[in-house]
Write an enzyme that holds these catalytic residues in place. Structure first.
Site, PDB file in Angstrom:
ATOM      1  N   ARG A 178      -8.373  -0.681  16.453  1.00  0.00           N
ATOM      2  CA  ARG A 178      -8.811  -0.370  15.095  1.00  0.00           C
ATOM      3  C   ARG A 178      -9.734  -1.524  14.725  1.00  0.00           C
ATOM      4  NH1 ARG A 178      -4.540   0.735  10.341  1.00  0.00           N
ATOM      5  NH2 ARG A 178      -4.927  -1.469   9.974  1.00  0.00           N
ATOM      6  N   LYS A 198       0.810  -1.229   0.000  1.00  0.00           N
ATOM      7  CA  LYS A 198       0.000   0.000   0.000  1.00  0.00           C
ATOM      8  C   LYS A 198       0.839   1.275   0.000  1.00  0.00           C
ATOM      9  CE  LYS A 198      -0.813   0.141   4.969  1.00  0.00           C
ATOM     10  NZ  LYS A 198      -1.440  -0.665   6.001  1.00  0.00           N
TER      11      LYS A 198
HETATM   12  C1  LIG Z   1      -0.612  -1.416   6.663  1.00  0.00           C
HETATM   13  C2  LIG Z   1      -0.936  -2.708   7.271  1.00  0.00           C
HETATM   14  C3  LIG Z   1       0.084  -3.642   7.512  1.00  0.00           C
HETATM   15  C4  LIG Z   1       1.544  -3.353   7.234  1.00  0.00           C
HETATM   16  O1  LIG Z   1       2.053  -2.475   8.193  1.00  0.00           O
HETATM   17  P1  LIG Z   1       3.607  -2.039   8.202  1.00  0.00           P
HETATM   18  O2  LIG Z   1       3.745  -1.259   9.439  1.00  0.00           O
HETATM   19  O3  LIG Z   1       3.806  -1.226   6.970  1.00  0.00           O
HETATM   20  O4  LIG Z   1       4.399  -3.283   8.203  1.00  0.00           O
HETATM   21  C5  LIG Z   1      -0.273  -4.863   8.051  1.00  0.00           C
HETATM   22  N1  LIG Z   1      -1.561  -5.145   8.333  1.00  0.00           N
HETATM   23  C6  LIG Z   1      -2.566  -4.269   8.128  1.00  0.00           C
HETATM   24  C7  LIG Z   1      -3.958  -4.656   8.476  1.00  0.00           C
HETATM   25  C8  LIG Z   1      -2.288  -3.025   7.592  1.00  0.00           C
HETATM   26  O5  LIG Z   1      -3.279  -2.166   7.388  1.00  0.00           O
END
Ligand SMILES: *Cc1c(COP(=O)(O)O)cnc(C)c1O
Length: 387
Positions: free
Chosen positions: A131, A36
């Protein structure tokens, strides 16, 4: 060359992905590559896949479609729990999705049945970060409802910490997730494939434990791209922390006062700014601003200081450095800056050190030398896309 641009060093990203994949693999944990922050950039995605990562995850369907369209060969997971209105596309474009609402899973089931497919889901459990996630006490009932749905395969359970509430994924949290998994498996006589313990913030837990319990999966973005863990943002040994570089161009360079003169009121964003008076300085303006990047997440590579920014400008104190119009200034980016620069249509994406090419072209290369000629046009190799 066009500015502002973000230089993406694929070799460094590939190295980080391979190193983390090996490290986590040493205790039986599979890494899912999260795309992302790079908006599903296909060159980055392919680098992850070519270095041992077989599942890619993104929070947006549009990014998953982008990677699929580019021919990236992976399984795709939708990270953000789906919008109800999005269910049809989720089933169409994602192989797996994270979920926390039965109403949404029912909608996924409807479209999966309609298409004669099975959609895999990972149920997210709330472990305190507040969350997404099902409260642990409600998990059992949710599992029961999910198992009754056609077209849905319960592929795993997971949790996400250190994102909203800043809660650490420590041993207690991971033991909780493991035991929830065990209870469900025993009660429903299942074998749960993914027990997904979190994200880049799980590094410290992973390094400090010899027993990862039932945790067999993590979803990693930031540590692959920026080479750090995310509880304290400390670099991870052996990883590159500079795979991305932002380049901006000087549009004005003058000796000017450091303190604005006249009667002070609000600036462009409704704040009343305060400035330190340090006499006359080398004031340099760069052609980049808040519409390009989250300026607060930039660190200049040279010994200069960011004084402030507006939509289209960053003003710097160049200190001892000589800068003239047309000169380029480079910055390192934190996660927020990376995300915003990759998302901004005004920032050119310059992929460097890339040896990947789409599979169909690689295949054709063996047969047809005309394609080699076309593919290695300088314009394609030095790809600068406004995408
Ligand atoms: C963005 C996200 C991740 C990855 O997080 P990082 O800190 O970039 O490793 C993992 N799980 C979910 C649900 C996310 O939204």
């Amino acid at each position: 060359m066009s500015t502002p641009r973000i230089k993406i060093n694929i070799k460094k990203i590939a190295h980080n992905a391979k190193t983390l994949n090996r490290l986590y693999g040493s205790k039986g944990i599979e890494v899912i590559g999260v795309t992302k922050a790079v908006c599903g950039n296909p060159d980055v995605a392919a680098a992850l896949v070519n270095n041992g990562i077989s599942i890619l995850a993104d929070s947006r369907i549009i990014n998953i479609r982008r990677m699929r369209k580019a021919g990236v060969q992976a399984e795709f997971l939708l990270l953000r729990t789906p919008l109800l209105s999005q269910a049809e596309d989720v089933v169409k474009y994602a192989d797996i999705s994270l979920n926390s609402e039965v109403s949404v899973i029912k909608e996924l089931s409807k479209f999966a049945k309609m298409n004669y497919t099975k959609h895999k889901i990972i149920l997210m459990v709330e472990l305190g970060d507040l969350r997404e996630g099902i409260m642990p006490l409600d998990l059992d009932d949710t599992v029961k409802q999910v198992l009754a749905l056609d077209g849905i395969e319960l592929a795993g359970i997971g949790t996400n910490l250190a994102c909203f509430g800043g809660i650490q994924p420590d041993n207690d949290k991971m033991v909780s997730l493991s035991s929830l998994a065990k209870n469900i498996e025993e009660k429903y006589n299942l074998n749960i494939k993914f027990i997904s313990g979190g994200n880049s913030a799980n590094y410290n837990w992973f390094m400090s434990t010899n027993d990862v319990g039932r945790i067999n999966n993590l979803r990693l973005g930031e540590s692959i791209y920026l080479g750090c863990e995310t509880l304290y943002r400390k670099p991870i040994p052996g990883l590159y922390i500079d795979a991305f570089t932002l380049v901006a161009e000087v549009i004005e360079s003058k000796i000017k006062p450091s303190h604005p003169f006249g009667k002070i009121a609000q600036d462009a964003f409704g704040n009343v700014p305060e400035f330190q008076d340090r006499g006359k300085i080398k004031r340099v303006i760069l052609g980049i601003g808040l519409q390009d990047v989250q300026v607060s997440g930039l660190t200049p590579k040279a010994d200069i200081e960011i004084l402030g920014s507006s939509s289209d400008h960053i003003v710097i104190d160049a200190r001892k450095i000589e800068l003239k119009t047309g000169d380029e200034v480079e910055f390192n980016l934190n996660y927020g800056a990376l995300l915003s620069a990759m998302t901004s249509p005004y920032v050119f994406k310059k992929v460097e050190e890339n040896f990947w090419m789409p599979k169909n072209i690689a295949k054709a290369l063996n047969k047809n030398t005309a394609i080699i000629k076309n593919y290695f046009q300088p314009s394609l190799l030095k790809k600068t896309t406004l995408d």
